[in-house]
Design a protein around this motif. Structure first.
Motif, PDB file in Angstrom:
ATOM      1  N   UNK A  73      12.658   7.301   0.440  1.00  8.05           N
ATOM      2  CA  UNK A  73      13.578   6.359  -0.206  1.00  8.05           C
ATOM      3  C   UNK A  73      13.993   5.185   0.673  1.00  8.05           C
ATOM      4  N   UNK A  74      14.019   5.358   1.997  1.00  7.92           N
ATOM      5  CA  UNK A  74      14.476   4.267   2.875  1.00  7.92           C
ATOM      6  C   UNK A  74      13.551   4.109   4.084  1.00  7.92           C
TER       7      UNK A  74
ATOM      8  N   UNK B 135       7.254  -0.546  -1.981  1.00  6.95           N
ATOM      9  CA  UNK B 135       6.565  -1.125  -0.832  1.00  6.95           C
ATOM     10  C   UNK B 135       6.909  -0.329   0.420  1.00  6.95           C
ATOM     11  N   UNK B 136       6.171  -0.596   1.495  1.00  6.25           N
ATOM     12  CA  UNK B 136       6.387   0.128   2.748  1.00  6.25           C
ATOM     13  C   UNK B 136       6.326  -0.833   3.934  1.00  6.25           C
ATOM     14  N   UNK B 137       7.061  -0.523   4.999  1.00  4.99           N
ATOM     15  CA  UNK B 137       7.025  -1.390   6.178  1.00  4.99           C
ATOM     16  C   UNK B 137       5.729  -1.210   6.957  1.00  4.99           C
ATOM     17  N   UNK B 138       5.239  -2.284   7.505  1.00  4.56           N
ATOM     18  CA  UNK B 138       4.051  -2.235   8.363  1.00  4.56           C
ATOM     19  C   UNK B 138       4.509  -2.531   9.792  1.00  4.56           C
TER      20      UNK B 138
ATOM     21  N   UNK C 254      -4.283  -1.883   1.998  1.00  6.74           N
ATOM     22  CA  UNK C 254      -2.945  -2.460   2.073  1.00  6.74           C
ATOM     23  C   UNK C 254      -2.975  -3.953   1.814  1.00  6.74           C
ATOM     24  N   UNK C 255      -1.996  -4.441   1.057  1.00 10.04           N
ATOM     25  CA  UNK C 255      -1.907  -5.877   0.798  1.00 10.04           C
ATOM     26  C   UNK C 255      -0.504  -6.348   1.154  1.00 10.04           C
ATOM     27  N   UNK C 256      -0.444  -7.540   1.755  1.00  9.59           N
ATOM     28  CA  UNK C 256       0.844  -8.079   2.168  1.00  9.59           C
ATOM     29  C   UNK C 256       1.645  -8.527   0.964  1.00  9.59           C
ATOM     30  N   UNK C 257       2.958  -8.369   1.044  1.00  6.13           N
ATOM     31  CA  UNK C 257       3.840  -8.827  -0.020  1.00  6.13           C
ATOM     32  C   UNK C 257       5.114  -9.350   0.623  1.00  6.13           C
TER      33      UNK C 257
ATOM     34  N   UNK D 274       0.834  -1.197   0.000  1.00  7.27           N
ATOM     35  CA  UNK D 274       0.000   0.000   0.000  1.00  7.27           C
ATOM     36  C   UNK D 274       0.868   1.245   0.000  1.00  7.27           C
ATOM     37  N   UNK D 275       0.227   2.391  -0.138  1.00  6.43           N
ATOM     38  CA  UNK D 275       0.945   3.664  -0.103  1.00  6.43           C
ATOM     39  C   UNK D 275       0.339   4.549   0.971  1.00  6.43           C
TER      40      UNK D 275
END
Length: 572
Positions: A507-508, A419-422, A387-390, A370-371
């Motif tokens: 970016x990180x 992608x982004x951390x959850x 949000x979807x898990x990857x 997700x974003x």
């Protein structure tokens, strides 16, 4: 399937050792072999703290050399660089196999667990590129010393049990490893009441276990008591030395042993985000002369401090495990993945590194496609309901600069681009608490390594937040190991609460930092250490950087550092 075992000597363990050792012998071990088993296996490795020339290498089944149940299946003499190659006949059974090494003078005795006999037969030809423990070292010796001290049985040793041992006893194994290296490489003298390094390691581990029943003395405190206070500074540095070396870092993490077969990372294009932290220690070209007494321990070679740097890159991984890409600052990145063992070369304008270590799968839900909107503070932020898990991967690596050989720690993730951390999907309940009492979140025992914070223990409660993780001191009712100095347990250690949060969300986002961390040691005098803490999702340590040193705070198993071998094969 790998299941979890406990740290059997501590009151906060997951389950008793007897239950751990009841794990099925059919538990899978690291990508296994593949092919039709033969009647022999070809093994090539090394005997290393520093290379031990002309060491006698003996391969045994059932138990290490000299222990009840051991059967010798092969013997060879290592060359002047400590290298050896031997072909051994092995039974096509699940019996454990061990590599043993003895120096010509008999004072350095090392051993390593290699896995099950049938898996080695199936592989056929093995070297440190697919079986890191063929480098018979202080790490492999320390792991077995802690295993036996905790009540383990060689007959019940499996890759699953060994993987859990490395994860749950990580800091104790590192401390015993440092004690072995201190003696084997001549930094500190072996106590007169010990005949060889293996016996010394077992004594340090056993003393820690015995003390743990009453006052929870750590293996590091036991090592310090064994070698004497003049060796303490070298022990502080040697723990970080080992955790930042491309030979020993894989041995500290790769409990599933044989690394071949299916590549752990699916082919694709990824974002590589990580923190590169030079330890400030250079690997010496040759070990120092053994000191005549415990009062004459030489110092570890030091180099100029380089602050930690952030690596942000786009890389591709092909079906054969080849890695290539480039970073935003122009660095080139190449490497290979064999099973869960990863090697990388990072070449930039000002520095180049060779790195090796473990790559594993982050737990489901830690990575989101997700974003969400960028959080406005360490405690706020919004996430998309769609949000979807990857799948993402954690990297735990060590290595050195190509010029000067400065030992370097590299913690990183390999995650889908954009992608982004959850962070809030990190579970806040756990069964392996490290003896810490937390009203919220979960307990994390952080043991310091390196010249500045070596031996300092932070008993922390970690609470995931939308933008990262906050840490506060565990309650005063926690175990006595919670916040102390393992080299001087008459002192107390405290730290200010701090929030590890995103520094560059665009970016990180998988890299967290806290710029104002203050650690205070109080005893006969009070000393304060101020610096910046870094953490990368899935890492087994936090990097603490001051104006004079980069240190590591290493952890035992907890929800922050969970890692899988593959999506269907849990590491610990």
């Amino acid at each position: 399937m790998k299941t979890s075992t406990s740290h059997p000597i501590r009151p906060w363990t997951l389950m008793p050792l007897a239950a751990a050792l009841a794990l099925s012998l059919s538990a899978c071990g690291g990508g296994g072999g593949g092919g039709v088993p033969g009647s022999s296996a070809s093994l090539s490795g090394a005997v290393i703290d520093a290379p031990i020339a002309n060491a006698t290498v003996t391969i045994t089944t059932g138990a290490p050399l000299g222990q009840a149940g051991a059967t010798t299946v092969g013997t060879i003499t290592a060359d002047a660089q400590g290298n050896y190659s031997v072909s051994v006949a092995l039974p096509n059974t699940l019996v454990p196999v061990f590599a043993n090494a003895t120096s010509p003078d008999g004072k350095v005795v090392l051993t390593a667990y290699l896995g099950s006999s049938s898996a080695m037969l199936a592989a056929g030809t093995l070297s440190k590129t697919n079986l890191p423990n063929l480098v018979i070292s202080q790490v492999t010796t320390a792991a077995l010393a802690m295993y036996i001290a905790n009540g383990g049985s060689y007959a019940n040793l499996t890759p699953a049990v060994y993987a859990a041992l490395l994860s749950q006893d990580h800091d104790d194994i590192l401390a015993v490893s440092a004690a072995i290296k201190a003696v084997a490489d001549g930094y500190c003298a072996m106590p007169a009441d010990h005949h060889d390094t293996d016996g010394m390691a077992r004594a340090i581990a056993q003393a820690s276990v015995a003390a743990g029943t009453s006052n929870s003395t750590s293996a590091l405190a036991s090592a310090s008591q064994t070698l004497g206070p003049s060796c303490d500074d070298d022990l502080k540095n040697l723990m970080q030395y080992i955790a930042s070396d491309d030979t020993w870092t894989p041995e500290l993490d790769l409990g599933d042993l044989i690394e071949q077969g299916v590549v752990a990372v699916a082919p694709g294009t990824y974002s590589l985000q990580g923190v590169i932290a030079q330890s400030g220690m250079s690997a010496p070209t040759q070990p120092p002369a053994t000191p005549a007494s415990s009062a004459s321990a030489p110092a570890i070679p030091q180099s100029t401090l380089v602050p930690p740097s952030i690596l942000a890159a786009n890389v591709t991984v092909d079906a054969s495990g080849n890695v290539s890409g480039s970073s935003t600052d122009g660095s080139s990145i190449t490497g290979t993945i064999v099973g869960n063992l990863m090697t990388l070369t990072v070449k930039g304008a000002s520095s180049a590194y060779t790195l090796a270590g473990k790559v594993g799968v982050l737990p489901t839900g830690f990575v989101s496609s997700s974003t969400p909107s960028a959080p406005t503070s360490s405690a706020s932020g919004t996430s998309s309901s769609s949000a979807s898990a990857t799948t993402g991967y954690a990297l735990r690596m060590g290595g050195r600069t190509q010029a000067g050989g400065v030992l370097t720690r590299f913690d990183a993730v390999l995650v889908p681009q954009n992608s982004l951390p959850a962070w809030t999907n990190i579970p806040t309940t756990r069964t392996h608490e490290d003896g810490l009492t937390c009203n919220s979140g979960f307990g994390v025992r952080l043991m310091g390594t390196g010249a500045t914070v070596g031996g300092l223990v932070l008993g922390a409660c970690a609470q995931p937040q939308l933008s990262g993780v906050s840490l506060s001191a565990a309650s005063s009712g926690s175990n006595s190991e919670a916040s102390d100095d393992d080299f001087n347990q008459r002192t107390s250690v405290s730290f200010n609460p701090f929030a590890l949060s995103n520094t560059n969300y665009a970016s990180t986002p998988y890299i967290l930092s806290a710029p104002g961390v203050t650690i205070t040691k109080t005893g006969s005098t009070t000393t304060t250490y101020s610096g910046q803490m870094y953490y990368v999702m899935g890492a087994k340590d936090m990097i603490f950087s001051t104006s004079t040193n980069n240190g590591l705070f290493v952890m035992n198993e907890n929800p922050l550092d969970k890692m899988l071998e593959t999506q269907s094969n849990q590491d610990h």
